[in-house]
Structure formats: structure tokens, C-alpha cells
Design a protein around this motif. Sequence first.
Motif, PDB file in Angstrom:
ATOM      1  N   ARG A 125       0.842  -1.179   0.000  1.00 31.13           N
ATOM      2  CA  ARG A 125       0.000   0.000   0.000  1.00 31.13           C
ATOM      3  C   ARG A 125       0.889   1.245   0.000  1.00 31.13           C
ATOM      4  O   ARG A 125       2.080   1.185   0.337  1.00 31.13           O
ATOM      5  N   ILE A 126       0.308   2.378  -0.331  1.00 30.33           N
ATOM      6  CA  ILE A 126       1.067   3.618  -0.342  1.00 30.33           C
ATOM      7  C   ILE A 126       1.629   3.925   1.043  1.00 30.33           C
ATOM      8  O   ILE A 126       2.756   4.404   1.185  1.00 30.33           O
ATOM      9  N   ILE A 127       0.869   3.587   2.075  1.00 29.03           N
ATOM     10  CA  ILE A 127       1.316   3.835   3.438  1.00 29.03           C
ATOM     11  C   ILE A 127       2.579   3.065   3.780  1.00 29.03           C
ATOM     12  O   ILE A 127       3.340   3.446   4.685  1.00 29.03           O
ATOM     13  N   ASP A 128       2.870   1.983   3.051  1.00 33.30           N
ATOM     14  CA  ASP A 128       4.043   1.163   3.358  1.00 33.30           C
ATOM     15  C   ASP A 128       5.346   1.939   3.203  1.00 33.30           C
ATOM     16  O   ASP A 128       6.314   1.684   3.929  1.00 33.30           O
ATOM     17  N   ALA A 129       5.402   2.866   2.257  1.00 33.54           N
ATOM     18  CA  ALA A 129       6.629   3.647   2.080  1.00 33.54           C
ATOM     19  C   ALA A 129       6.925   4.469   3.335  1.00 33.54           C
ATOM     20  O   ALA A 129       8.083   4.552   3.780  1.00 33.54           O
ATOM     21  N   ALA A 130       5.884   5.068   3.934  1.00 32.45           N
ATOM     22  CA  ALA A 130       6.067   5.818   5.175  1.00 32.45           C
ATOM     23  C   ALA A 130       6.442   4.884   6.315  1.00 32.45           C
ATOM     24  O   ALA A 130       7.311   5.204   7.142  1.00 32.45           O
ATOM     25  N   ILE A 157      -6.717  11.458  -3.010  1.00 32.34           N
ATOM     26  CA  ILE A 157      -5.774  12.562  -2.803  1.00 32.34           C
ATOM     27  C   ILE A 157      -5.396  12.700  -1.331  1.00 32.34           C
ATOM     28  O   ILE A 157      -4.269  13.098  -1.005  1.00 32.34           O
ATOM     29  N   HIS A 158      -6.314  12.353  -0.409  1.00 30.30           N
ATOM     30  CA  HIS A 158      -5.947  12.277   1.006  1.00 30.30           C
ATOM     31  C   HIS A 158      -4.704  11.393   1.178  1.00 30.30           C
ATOM     32  O   HIS A 158      -3.734  11.766   1.852  1.00 30.30           O
ATOM     33  N   THR A 159      -4.749  10.209   0.567  1.00 31.21           N
ATOM     34  CA  THR A 159      -3.655   9.253   0.708  1.00 31.21           C
ATOM     35  C   THR A 159      -2.383   9.759   0.047  1.00 31.21           C
ATOM     36  O   THR A 159      -1.291   9.670   0.620  1.00 31.21           O
ATOM     37  N   TYR A 160      -2.495  10.312  -1.158  1.00 31.86           N
ATOM     38  CA  TYR A 160      -1.318  10.823  -1.856  1.00 31.86           C
ATOM     39  C   TYR A 160      -0.701  12.004  -1.097  1.00 31.86           C
ATOM     40  O   TYR A 160       0.524  12.125  -1.007  1.00 31.86           O
ATOM     41  N   MET A 163      -4.844   5.026   8.029  1.00 35.45           N
ATOM     42  CA  MET A 163      -4.941   4.194   6.833  1.00 35.45           C
ATOM     43  C   MET A 163      -6.372   4.274   6.307  1.00 35.45           C
ATOM     44  O   MET A 163      -7.337   4.108   7.048  1.00 35.45           O
ATOM     45  N   ARG A 164      -6.484   4.543   5.018  1.00 39.76           N
ATOM     46  CA  ARG A 164      -7.785   4.691   4.381  1.00 39.76           C
ATOM     47  C   ARG A 164      -8.064   3.528   3.433  1.00 39.76           C
ATOM     48  O   ARG A 164      -7.160   2.741   3.130  1.00 39.76           O
ATOM     49  N   PRO A 165      -9.296   3.418   2.942  1.00 36.57           N
ATOM     50  CA  PRO A 165      -9.561   2.449   1.877  1.00 36.57           C
ATOM     51  C   PRO A 165      -8.662   2.699   0.669  1.00 36.57           C
ATOM     52  O   PRO A 165      -8.033   3.761   0.543  1.00 36.57           O
TER      53      PRO A 165
END
Length: 422
Positions: free
Chosen positions: A7-12, A329-332, A123-125
Motif C-alpha cells: 500500500r502507499i502507506i508502506d513507504a512511510a 488525494i488524502h492518501t497521496y 490508513m484509508r480504503p
Amino acid sequence: MADYQRRIIDAALDELQPHLRALSIHGPKGVGKTATALQRAASVIDLSLPRQREVISADPTILTSLPGPVLVDEWQRLPEVWDDVRRAVDAGSGPGHFILAGSSAPRGSVIHSGAGRIVPIRMRPLSLAERDIENPTVSLSALLGGNQDVAGTTAFRLGGYVEEIVASGFPAIRSLQGRVRRAELDAYLQSVVHREFPEQGYPVRKPEVLRAWLAAYAAATSSTTSYSKILDAATAGLSNKPAKETTIAYRDALSSLWLLDAVPPWIPSHNHLDRPAQSPKHQLADPALAARLLGLDAPALLRAEQGNTQLTEGTILGALFEHLAALSIHTYAEAAEARLHHLRTQNGNHEVDLVVVQPDGRVLAIEVKLADRVEDTDVKHLHWLRGRIGDNLIDSVVVYAGEYAYRRRDGVAVVPLALLGP
């Protein structure tokens, strides 16, 4: 796990988790918090299991005796474990030892905030970029960095966006089809009303009123409609309306379950603007929940495109398309250490759908348009904002449902939602 999709959050998490003594991943049920945390855990304590709650309650020192990283899953089932972790951090637990996953503590629980000890990450959908529907060619992070390059084409069009709205970003639900998916979404909402509200300390005396309030909130998607109007719409025809305190409790409980994801207003730190409004834009955790609450599947949404709703201006499909854009865009934005807001002046003369705000106060302004072309009238508020804040505006973007990513002669970037990524 071999089949885990990053997921995108994994980079953080790659950057932060090994160095933070304790980290909390929070968000609504079903977004994949546990699956993501398990990729990093050497030991797991699952507090959804009564036996594990009993063991940890009797001997919290187990938390520090297990090899780390230790995942404490569903921590809110035993709220005092939050303070146990905080005390372990104060006592000198090593970097990267604790990962907590879950939602907020139930109402009435007395726990320390964890500030300075437990770092929260939301973490979002699934965003569109995480759904493998297209290869993004325009990076939000690059735009925030001043990169002017905008290019790419996509065959993803209106029907595809409608399908993504109703499919949801909950990983286990979006893989389902038709009636099965609708049944799962109904079960999710049923669980919220009948199980999760009571677990959070909010007993529901009239489930049908709560369900109607949720539907009215869904009808107000991407608007700044007042909570009093939402309540009026939910209880039309009822002589014995619930008290205002009851609906505030609804909002508080949904917030604690991370099921509301309203876009907060942007209040500039400098006096660039005259009296910006201070109401949030209403959005649930996922546009699929809003569509289901309104009884709208993909064909119904396409039929409703020309219709209107009681609470919003424009079509409900346009509101849900903006919701889908905001979710992504919240996630990005958070991946780029920025935050998402919206702008509306007090008198309503000017508004910008989404404003990505960097820590230094500079912003990226985004209009969201459910159309396959962009006209001059679609960018007027972006030009107005440029005139008001000058160089504090990094860039202006229209996110739309068309085919091409390009930059207009006036400098505004035009990007299909499917081509925008982190």
C-alpha cells in the motif's frame, strides 16, 4: 505473506516504523490495517480474542518480553493496553518494538493521549492508484515539488469511475460482484449500527433513525450542509425528533470508528483571504458506503447523473466522484507529508474543491469536475486564488474524467483522476 499487495502507506512505514518506539495504524474496519502491520510483526497479540485479552490484562509485562516488533491488534478491545505500551516506551523499550492497530478507545475510557510516545498514522480504503486500474503518469508529490510536467492518456472513462465508486476501496469487498458485494456493504453498515456503536459506548435506541441519519449524511456528500439540515432530512415526518445531543453522539461515534472522513476547511495562516468559511465537507470513509446508503448501484448512478438530491447542488454522481478523488488525494497528500483541505469563502462567491497544504503553508489547488473536457469557467476560482495568494500557490489542477493529461495555455494542469498518483 506472498500475496500481500503493498500500500502507499508502506513507504512511510518503511521509513518510520524501525525508528519509532511505538506506532499506531488507525482507520475503519476492513481497510487492511492488520494485513499491513503483519508484514512487519515478529509477534502478534490479537485482542479481539477473549483469552488474549485475559492474559495481557493479568500480565502486561508480556508486551515487552515478546520479540519485536510486537503487533497489538484491535487494541481498543482492551483500552488500558494503550497505557501499558506508553509506560513500556517510557521505561526504555527499543525502537520499532510496538505497532498498534485498531480504532479509538470506547467512550468513557481514560487513557493517556500517547503524545510523544505513540505516533499515529491513518490508513484509508484503497486509493485509485492502489487498485491497479491504470498506471498513473502524474505524481501529486512531483506537482507539490514544482514539477510542471503533465502528460499521459487513459482509456478509463465515466463507466469505470462509476464502477470504482460502488466497488469500494475495502480490499475484501471490492473483489466481489453484484449482489454479493451489495450484501457485504449492507452487512458492514448493519454491523456499524448494531455492534460497533454499542462497543464504542454509544447504545442505539432507535437504529432506524441512525440509519436514516447516515443516509442523509451520504446525501450531503462533498457539501458543507449544516448538521441541522442533515438531521431535518433524516427525520422528515417524525413528530418526536431526536435531540441535537443525540446526533452529535452519532457524529462522535462515527468519528471514533474512522467512518467519517470530512475534508476540513482551509484557514490560511496569512490574511490572504476575506473570511473563509469554516465548515467541513462531508464525506464518509468510502464513497461505496454513501452510494449503498442511498440505494444507488452503478446503473442507478448513471441514471441519476441528470437528477438532483435534496441536500447538494449538482448531481449525486458528481458529489461521489469528488468523494472518490478526495479519498485518493488524502492518501497521496499524506504520503508527501501534506494535508487535504477545501476552500469556500464566507459568502460562497469563491470555492476550490480541494486544497493540498504543505507544512510551509504553500498550497496546490484542485478542482474536481465530472466531465470529459475542461472549459474556461471550470478554472475561474483557481485563477482567483492565484490572484489572491500569488507564489504561495504552487500549482493549479483540474481533476476530471477525460482522456488526456495536459497543461492548458493559462498554466492550469488538467489530469484524469485515473492518471493521478502519489
